[in-house]
Design a protein around this motif. Structure first.
Motif, PDB file in Angstrom:
ATOM      1  N   UNK A  72       0.825  -1.212   0.000  1.00  0.00           N
ATOM      2  CA  UNK A  72       0.000   0.000   0.000  1.00  0.00           C
ATOM      3  C   UNK A  72       0.860   1.264   0.000  1.00  0.00           C
ATOM      4  N   UNK A  73       1.891   1.279   0.825  1.00  0.00           N
ATOM      5  CA  UNK A  73       2.787   2.440   0.866  1.00  0.00           C
ATOM      6  C   UNK A  73       3.485   2.614  -0.475  1.00  0.00           C
ATOM      7  N   UNK A  74       3.955   1.532  -1.067  1.00  0.00           N
ATOM      8  CA  UNK A  74       4.624   1.610  -2.366  1.00  0.00           C
ATOM      9  C   UNK A  74       3.677   2.145  -3.433  1.00  0.00           C
ATOM     10  N   UNK A  75       2.438   1.684  -3.440  1.00  0.00           N
ATOM     11  CA  UNK A  75       1.471   2.172  -4.425  1.00  0.00           C
ATOM     12  C   UNK A  75       1.214   3.667  -4.259  1.00  0.00           C
ATOM     13  N   UNK A  76       1.030   4.109  -3.020  1.00  0.00           N
ATOM     14  CA  UNK A  76       0.779   5.532  -2.777  1.00  0.00           C
ATOM     15  C   UNK A  76       1.971   6.377  -3.232  1.00  0.00           C
ATOM     16  N   UNK A  77       3.167   5.943  -2.885  1.00  0.00           N
ATOM     17  CA  UNK A  77       4.370   6.698  -3.271  1.00  0.00           C
ATOM     18  C   UNK A  77       4.511   6.759  -4.786  1.00  0.00           C
ATOM     19  N   UNK A 117      -1.885  -3.563 -16.074  1.00  0.00           N
ATOM     20  CA  UNK A 117      -2.160  -2.780 -17.288  1.00  0.00           C
ATOM     21  C   UNK A 117      -1.417  -1.450 -17.268  1.00  0.00           C
ATOM     22  N   UNK A 118      -1.397  -0.799 -16.114  1.00  0.00           N
ATOM     23  CA  UNK A 118      -0.694   0.480 -16.001  1.00  0.00           C
ATOM     24  C   UNK A 118       0.787   0.336 -16.273  1.00  0.00           C
ATOM     25  N   UNK A 119       1.398  -0.668 -15.696  1.00  0.00           N
ATOM     26  CA  UNK A 119       2.833  -0.876 -15.888  1.00  0.00           C
ATOM     27  C   UNK A 119       3.137  -1.266 -17.339  1.00  0.00           C
ATOM     28  N   UNK A 120       2.325  -2.158 -17.893  1.00  0.00           N
ATOM     29  CA  UNK A 120       2.538  -2.612 -19.274  1.00  0.00           C
ATOM     30  C   UNK A 120       2.344  -1.474 -20.272  1.00  0.00           C
ATOM     31  N   UNK A 172      -0.231   6.743 -17.385  1.00  0.00           N
ATOM     32  CA  UNK A 172      -0.661   5.345 -17.315  1.00  0.00           C
ATOM     33  C   UNK A 172      -0.410   4.765 -15.927  1.00  0.00           C
ATOM     34  N   UNK A 173       0.753   5.065 -15.383  1.00  0.00           N
ATOM     35  CA  UNK A 173       1.078   4.532 -14.052  1.00  0.00           C
ATOM     36  C   UNK A 173       0.183   5.133 -12.982  1.00  0.00           C
ATOM     37  N   UNK A 174       0.075   6.459 -12.942  1.00  0.00           N
ATOM     38  CA  UNK A 174      -0.691   7.016 -11.819  1.00  0.00           C
ATOM     39  C   UNK A 174      -2.177   6.734 -11.934  1.00  0.00           C
ATOM     40  N   UNK A 175      -2.715   6.663 -13.143  1.00  0.00           N
ATOM     41  CA  UNK A 175      -4.152   6.402 -13.268  1.00  0.00           C
ATOM     42  C   UNK A 175      -4.502   4.949 -12.938  1.00  0.00           C
ATOM     43  N   UNK A 176      -3.791   4.026 -13.535  1.00  0.00           N
ATOM     44  CA  UNK A 176      -4.120   2.619 -13.346  1.00  0.00           C
ATOM     45  C   UNK A 176      -3.740   2.127 -11.947  1.00  0.00           C
ATOM     46  N   UNK A 214       5.577  13.694 -11.733  1.00  0.00           N
ATOM     47  CA  UNK A 214       6.339  13.591 -12.972  1.00  0.00           C
ATOM     48  C   UNK A 214       5.535  14.032 -14.173  1.00  0.00           C
ATOM     49  N   UNK A 215       4.282  13.656 -14.212  1.00  0.00           N
ATOM     50  CA  UNK A 215       3.418  14.043 -15.319  1.00  0.00           C
ATOM     51  C   UNK A 215       3.134  15.538 -15.313  1.00  0.00           C
ATOM     52  N   UNK A 216       2.825  16.069 -14.145  1.00  0.00           N
ATOM     53  CA  UNK A 216       2.489  17.503 -14.052  1.00  0.00           C
ATOM     54  C   UNK A 216       3.690  18.402 -14.297  1.00  0.00           C
ATOM     55  N   UNK A 217       4.882  17.922 -13.996  1.00  0.00           N
ATOM     56  CA  UNK A 217       6.085  18.737 -14.194  1.00  0.00           C
ATOM     57  C   UNK A 217       6.703  18.539 -15.582  1.00  0.00           C
ATOM     58  N   UNK A 218       6.085  17.682 -16.385  1.00  0.00           N
ATOM     59  CA  UNK A 218       6.568  17.415 -17.751  1.00  0.00           C
ATOM     60  C   UNK A 218       8.023  16.976 -17.802  1.00  0.00           C
ATOM     61  N   UNK A 219       8.452  16.240 -16.808  1.00  0.00           N
ATOM     62  CA  UNK A 219       9.835  15.780 -16.848  1.00  0.00           C
ATOM     63  C   UNK A 219       9.933  14.469 -17.613  1.00  0.00           C
ATOM     64  N   UNK A 220      11.123  14.127 -17.969  1.00  0.00           N
ATOM     65  CA  UNK A 220      11.392  12.919 -18.753  1.00  0.00           C
ATOM     66  C   UNK A 220      11.241  11.670 -17.877  1.00  0.00           C
ATOM     67  N   UNK A 221      10.622  10.641 -18.427  1.00  0.00           N
ATOM     68  CA  UNK A 221      10.465   9.360 -17.743  1.00  0.00           C
ATOM     69  C   UNK A 221      11.796   8.625 -17.838  1.00  0.00           C
ATOM     70  N   UNK A 222      12.373   8.302 -16.684  1.00  0.00           N
ATOM     71  CA  UNK A 222      13.707   7.692 -16.666  1.00  0.00           C
ATOM     72  C   UNK A 222      13.636   6.238 -16.211  1.00  0.00           C
ATOM     73  N   UNK A 223      14.775   5.602 -16.231  1.00  0.00           N
ATOM     74  CA  UNK A 223      14.882   4.221 -15.744  1.00  0.00           C
ATOM     75  C   UNK A 223      14.543   4.153 -14.255  1.00  0.00           C
ATOM     76  N   UNK A 224      14.898   5.183 -13.519  1.00  0.00           N
ATOM     77  CA  UNK A 224      14.574   5.261 -12.090  1.00  0.00           C
ATOM     78  C   UNK A 224      13.056   5.266 -11.884  1.00  0.00           C
ATOM     79  N   UNK A 225      12.342   5.988 -12.731  1.00  0.00           N
ATOM     80  CA  UNK A 225      10.882   6.025 -12.649  1.00  0.00           C
ATOM     81  C   UNK A 225      10.291   4.648 -12.918  1.00  0.00           C
ATOM     82  N   UNK A 226      10.835   3.963 -13.908  1.00  0.00           N
ATOM     83  CA  UNK A 226      10.365   2.621 -14.245  1.00  0.00           C
ATOM     84  C   UNK A 226      10.599   1.660 -13.078  1.00  0.00           C
ATOM     85  N   UNK A 227      11.752   1.806 -12.428  1.00  0.00           N
ATOM     86  CA  UNK A 227      12.072   0.918 -11.309  1.00  0.00           C
ATOM     87  C   UNK A 227      11.160   1.170 -10.104  1.00  0.00           C
ATOM     88  N   UNK A 228      10.819   2.427  -9.853  1.00  0.00           N
ATOM     89  CA  UNK A 228       9.869   2.728  -8.772  1.00  0.00           C
ATOM     90  C   UNK A 228       8.526   2.057  -9.051  1.00  0.00           C
TER      91      UNK A 228
END
Length: 143
Positions: free
Chosen positions: A17-22, A103-106, A120-124, A30-44
Motif C-alpha cells: 500500500x505504501x509503495x502504491x501511494x508513493x 495494465x498500467x505498468x505494461x 498510465x502509471x498514476x491512473x491505473x 512527474x506528469x504535471x512537471x513534464x519531466x522525462x520518464x527515466x529508468x529510475x521512474x520505471x524501477x519505482x
C-alpha cells in the motif's frame, strides 16, 4: 504454517500500500512537471508492481490453506456480509486491482511519450489502490 502466511499477508500489505501511494504521487508529479520518464521512474513503478503481485500470490496461498477460505463458498455464507467479504469480494476485487496495476505498468512500458508513461502509471495504479482499499477487511486487519 497458516499463521505465518497470515502474518506475511498482513505485513506485506503495508509495504504494498505504501509503495502504491508513493508511486502514484511520484508519477503524478512527474506528469504535471513534464519531466522525462527515466529508468529510475520505471524501477519505482516496478517495485510497487512486484510488491502488489507478491501480495496477491501470498493471499491466494492463504485463501487455500485457510480454514475459512474455500469452505465458506456456499449459499449460506453469501448471506453473511463478513463471510462474503472474506470468501468472495476480497479475493476477486484484489485480483481485478492487480489487473489494473499490471495494465498500467505494461502500458507505460509500451508508451513512447514520458507524460503518457506517467499518466498510465498514476491512473491505473490509483484505480488498483482504490479497489484494494475498498475490499480490505479492516476489522480483521486492524483488530
Amino acid at each position: 504454517m497458516y499463521i505465518g502466511i497470515k502474518h506475511l499477508h498482513s505485513g506485506l500489505a503495508y509495504l504494498a500500500l505504501v509503495a502504491l501511494v508513493i508511486v502514484i504521487i511520484y508519477a503524478l508529479v512527474g506528469s504535471l512537471s513534464n519531466r522525462e520518464f527515466t529508468e529510475k521512474d520505471r524501477k519505482f513503478a516496478l517495485i510497487a508492481f512486484i510488491l502488489s503481485h507478491v501480495q496477491l500470490l501470498v493471499g491466494l496461498v492463504l485463501y487455500f490453506v485457510s480454514p475459512v477460505g474455500i469452505s465458506l463458498l456456499s449459499g449460506e455464507a453469501m448471506k453473511d456480509p463478513v463471510a462474503r467479504l472474506t470468501t468472495l469480494e476480497h479475493p476477486l476485487i484484489n485480483i481485478l486491482a492487480i489487473v489494473f496495476i499490471t495494465l498500467g505498468y505494461t502500458r507505460a512500458k509500451k508508451s513512447e511519450l514520458s507524460r503518457a508513461k506517467f499518466r498510465s502509471i498514476y491512473m491505473m495504479y490509483a484505480i488498483g489502490l482504490v479497489l484494494i482499499l475498498s475490499r480490505i477487511p479492516w476489522s480483521n486487519w486492524l483488530g
